[in-house]
Design a protein around this motif. Structure first.
Motif, short mmCIF file in Angstrom:
data_model
loop_
_atom_site.label_atom_id
_atom_site.label_comp_id
_atom_site.label_asym_id
_atom_site.label_seq_id
_atom_site.Cartn_x
_atom_site.Cartn_y
_atom_site.Cartn_z
N PHE A 225 0.90 -1.18 -0.11
CA PHE A 225 -0.05 -0.08 -0.01
C PHE A 225 0.82 1.35 0.08
O PHE A 225 1.40 1.70 0.87
CB PHE A 225 -0.77 -0.13 1.35
CG PHE A 225 -1.95 1.10 1.29
CD1 PHE A 225 -3.00 1.15 -0.03
CD2 PHE A 225 -2.01 1.83 2.12
CE1 PHE A 225 -3.88 2.05 -0.08
CE2 PHE A 225 -3.10 2.91 2.04
CZ PHE A 225 -4.08 2.80 1.03
N LEU A 226 1.15 1.48 -1.34
CA LEU A 226 2.00 2.76 -1.30
C LEU A 226 1.63 4.24 -0.72
O LEU A 226 2.45 4.83 -0.31
CB LEU A 226 2.52 2.92 -2.70
CG LEU A 226 3.24 1.82 -3.28
CD1 LEU A 226 3.70 2.36 -4.82
CD2 LEU A 226 4.35 1.47 -2.41
N PRO A 227 0.25 4.46 -0.76
CA PRO A 227 -0.06 5.71 -0.02
C PRO A 227 0.53 5.65 1.50
O PRO A 227 0.66 6.85 1.88
CB PRO A 227 -1.66 5.53 -0.23
CG PRO A 227 -1.68 4.94 -1.30
CD PRO A 227 -0.91 3.70 -1.36
N SER B 211 13.23 2.60 -1.64
CA SER B 211 13.46 3.26 -0.90
C SER B 211 13.29 2.73 0.59
O SER B 211 14.02 2.61 1.45
CB SER B 211 13.20 4.69 -0.73
OG SER B 211 13.89 5.26 -1.80
N ALA B 212 11.93 2.33 0.58
CA ALA B 212 11.52 1.51 1.93
C ALA B 212 12.10 0.47 2.35
O ALA B 212 12.44 0.26 3.44
CB ALA B 212 9.99 1.45 1.90
N MET C 98 4.66 8.18 5.00
CA MET C 98 5.88 8.13 5.70
C MET C 98 6.89 9.04 5.29
O MET C 98 8.06 9.11 6.12
CB MET C 98 6.25 6.69 5.98
CG MET C 98 5.10 5.92 6.82
SD MET C 98 5.79 4.06 6.70
CE MET C 98 4.40 3.26 7.73
N GLY C 99 6.88 9.58 4.18
CA GLY C 99 7.86 10.41 3.76
C GLY C 99 8.63 9.95 2.46
O GLY C 99 9.55 10.68 1.84
N PHE C 100 8.31 8.75 2.12
CA PHE C 100 9.24 8.22 0.79
C PHE C 100 8.65 8.94 -0.37
O PHE C 100 7.30 9.02 -0.56
CB PHE C 100 8.92 6.88 0.85
CG PHE C 100 9.73 5.98 2.10
CD1 PHE C 100 11.05 5.66 2.09
CD2 PHE C 100 8.99 5.59 3.03
CE1 PHE C 100 11.74 5.30 3.03
CE2 PHE C 100 9.32 4.92 4.00
CZ PHE C 100 10.88 4.75 3.94
N THR C 101 9.41 9.34 -1.32
CA THR C 101 8.98 10.11 -2.44
C THR C 101 9.40 9.41 -3.85
O THR C 101 10.39 8.43 -3.78
CB THR C 101 9.35 11.51 -2.47
OG1 THR C 101 10.92 11.43 -2.28
CG2 THR C 101 8.82 12.25 -1.24
N GLY C 102 8.89 9.95 -4.89
CA GLY C 102 9.46 9.30 -6.08
C GLY C 102 8.39 8.67 -6.74
O GLY C 102 7.35 8.49 -6.52
N SER C 103 8.90 7.95 -7.92
CA SER C 103 7.97 7.03 -8.60
C SER C 103 7.74 5.74 -7.78
O SER C 103 8.14 5.71 -6.56
CB SER C 103 8.70 6.28 -9.77
OG SER C 103 9.86 5.31 -9.51
#
Length: 446
Positions: free
Chosen positions: A69-71, A88-89, A76-81
Motif C-alpha cells: 500500500f504505497l499511499p 527506498s522503503a 511516511m515521507g518516501f517520495t519518487g516513482s
C-alpha cells in the motif's frame, strides 16, 4: 421472517507472506520469515468457500486490499516513482515495507462488527468496519474495508455501513472476531454477545495486548441501535489472552442457540452464562457447550484452533456441523474431544476438517477467514451478485489466481517492483470479475 447466515470470506492477496507482525499471535511469530505460497493460500480459501456453497449455504467473497500500500509509504515521507518509493522503503525501513505488504485483510472476521436487521432499531443490517489500531499493519485496513462493504451492500434502505470507530486507543476494535450472535432462528430477534479484553480508560499490562476495549463494544451497541436488554458485554479471560488467544474467536464460537467455548475463555463464566440467559429470556433457551481444561488444555485449544472453526447450520443436517482446521484433527487432545463431542447428544452433530494451512501458519483458521452476515431473502437479493459464490465465479477465481499469483514468495521478494506490478495487474482484473468498478483501489484512481 426467513433469514440465513451468509459467510463472506476474505480473498488472500498476492503478497501473502509470513511477516511475524502480530504480537500475541503465536503462529504468526513462530513462522516469521518462512517462504509462503500466495497461490496455494488463495486456492485453499476458494476450495473452502466452494464446498460450503455446494452444501446450500450463502457464500460470498471479500476482495483483497491493495498491497504493497504505497499511499502509506508516501505518508511516511518516501517520495519518487512507485518503484523508487518501494525500493527506498526496502533499503531504509524494511519493517515498514512488511507492514504495508501484509495480506492480513484475508481474515474477514476482523473486517467489521455486523448486526442483522432483526436486532437493530431501524431494521437495517449494520456494519462497523474495524479500526484494528492495535497492530500497525492492520490499522490501515479500515477505509478500504468500508469501501468494499459499501459496494457489496450498496442498498442504503437495507444496509448501513458506518465509518470505523475513532482511531484512538480507547476505541480499539477488532471486529466480529469478538462477537457472537445467538438466536432461535436467524430471522428472529437474537442476543448479541460482544467480548472485550480491557477498559480503554484504564491501564493494562500483560504479556500480550488486549485488543478489544469495553468502550468500543458500547459504541457498537449505540451505533447499531441494539437493545440493551438483548446485548451482553463479556470480558475475555486475561488468562486466555496471556496464552495467545488474541481474539475471542480463538476460544469461542457460537450460532443459533449454541455457544461453544473453552472453560477459560471468559472472566466469571457463570456470570456470562446468566447474562446470556437473561438476555435470551422469552426468545430461546441458550445451550452452553463448555470444553473443560481437563479435556483440552488452553494451549491445545490455541495451537489446534479448535474454536477458530465455523459452526454451521447445514441444510438437511439435524445438528450443527463444526468445520475445524486440519490441525484440530492432528492434535491428539482435540481429536479425542471432537470424537466425544459428536457421540454426545449435544447441538453439534459432526466435525469436519478444512485444509487452510497457509492461513493457519499466519495464525488464522476457518473462522478467521469469514465474516458472518445474517440476511433475509430480500437482503440477500440486494447483495452485489457478482460477489456471491457460484460454479462460474469459482472457476474464474481459480483461473485468476493461477494466472496472477506466485507459487512461492520469500520475504526478500517484497522489495521487488515486479511483485507490485503483478499485484496491481491481478487486482485490476479482479475488480472486473467481481463488478467492483474501475476506481475501487487507490492505484486505479491515480
Amino acid at each position: 421472517m426467513n433469514a440465513s447466515e451468509a459467510n463472506f470470506d476474505g480473498i488472500v492477496g498476492p503478497t501473502h507472506n509470513y511477516g511475524g507482525l502480530s504480537e500475541g499471535n503465536l503462529a504468526s511469530t513462530r513462522n516469521e520469515g518462512q517462504a509462503s505460497s500466495p497461490r496455494q493460500a488463495a486456492l485453499e480459501g476458494f476450495a473452502k468457500m466452494k464446498s460450503l456453497a455446494d452444501r446450500g449455504l450463502i457464500q460470498g467473497v471479500m476482495p483483497p486490499q491493495e498491497r504493497p500500500f504505497l499511499p502509506q509509504l508516501r505518508a511516511m515521507g518516501f517520495t519518487g516513482s512507485d518503484s523508487e518509493v518501494l525500493q527506498s522503503a526496502a533499503r531504509e525501513a524494511p519493517r515498514f515495507l512488511k507492514l504495508v505488504s501484509s495480506s492480513s485483510h484475508m481474515w474477514a472476521a476482523n473486517a467489521a462488527m455486523v448486526s442483522p436487521s432483526a436486532d437493530t432499531a431501524d431494521g437495517r443490517v449494520h456494519f462497523t468496519p474495524a479500526n484494528l489500531l492495535t497492530t500497525p499493519h492492520r490499522g490501515i485496513e479500515g477505509p478500504q474495508t468500508q469501501r468494499a462493504l459499501s459496494r457489496i451492500f450498496a442498498d442504503e434502505s437495507r444496509f448501513a455501513v458506518h465509518d470505523t470507530l475513532p482511531m484512538q486507543p480507547m476505541f480499539a476494535d477488532e471486529g466480529a472476531a469478538n462477537h457472537v450472535r445467538l438466536c432461535e432462528a436467524h430471522g428472529d430477534a437474537g442476543v448479541e454477545l460482544l467480548v472485550w479484553g480491557r477498559e480503554g480508560l484504564g491501564a493494562y499490562e500483560g504479556r500480550f495486548p488486549a485488543r478489544q476495549t469495553l468502550e468500543s463494544c458500547e459504541a457498537i451497541v449505540r451505533r447499531h441501535g441494539l437493545s440493551a436488554r438483548r446485548t451482553v458485554l463479556a470480558q475475555q479471560a486475561r488468562q486466555a489472552i496471556e496464552a495467545g488467544a488474541f481474539h475471542n474467536d480463538v476460544v469461542c464460537v457460537g450460532t443459533r442457540q449454541a455457544l461453544f467455548y473453552h472453560e477459560q475463555a471468559f472472566e466469571q463464566t457463570a456470570r456470562v452464562q446468566d447474562a446470556v440467559r437473561d438476555a435470551a429470556d422469552g426468545l430461546f433457551d441458550p445451550v452452553f457447550v463448555e470444553v473443560p481444561a481437563s479435556a483440552v488444555s488452553l494451549n491445545d485449544a490455541i495451537t489446534s484452533y479448535l474454536f477458530n472453526s465455523q459452526l454451521l447450520e447445514i441444510p438437511g443436517e439435524d445438528r450443527l456441523v463444526l468445520l475445524a482446521p486440519e490441525e484440530t484433527r492432528e492434535n491428539a487432545a482435540t481429536r479425542a474431544y471432537c470424537e466425544a463431542l459428536i457421540a454426545s447428544n449435544g447441538p453439534i452433530g459432526a466435525v469436519e476438517f478444512a485444509d487452510v494451512r497457509q492461513s493457519m501458519r499466519n495464525g488464522g483458521g476457518p473462522a478467521c477467514l469469514r465474516l458472518r452476515v445474517v440476511l433475509t431473502d430480500a437482503e440477500h437479493a440486494a447483495v452485489l451478485p457478482s460477489c456471491l459464490m457460484s460454479d462460474e465465479l469459482y472457476a474464474r477465481l481459480c483461473q485468476w489466481a493461477e494466472t496472477h499469483y506466485r507459487d512461492r514468495l520469500d520475504p526478500a521478494d517484497l522489495a521487488d517492483p515486479q511483485l507490485m506490478t503483478e499485484a496491481h495487474t491481478a487486482l485490476d482484473a479482479l475488480t472486473g470479475i467481481l463488478g467492483l468498478g474501475g476506481d475501487f483501489y487507490a492505484f486505479q484512481r491515480v
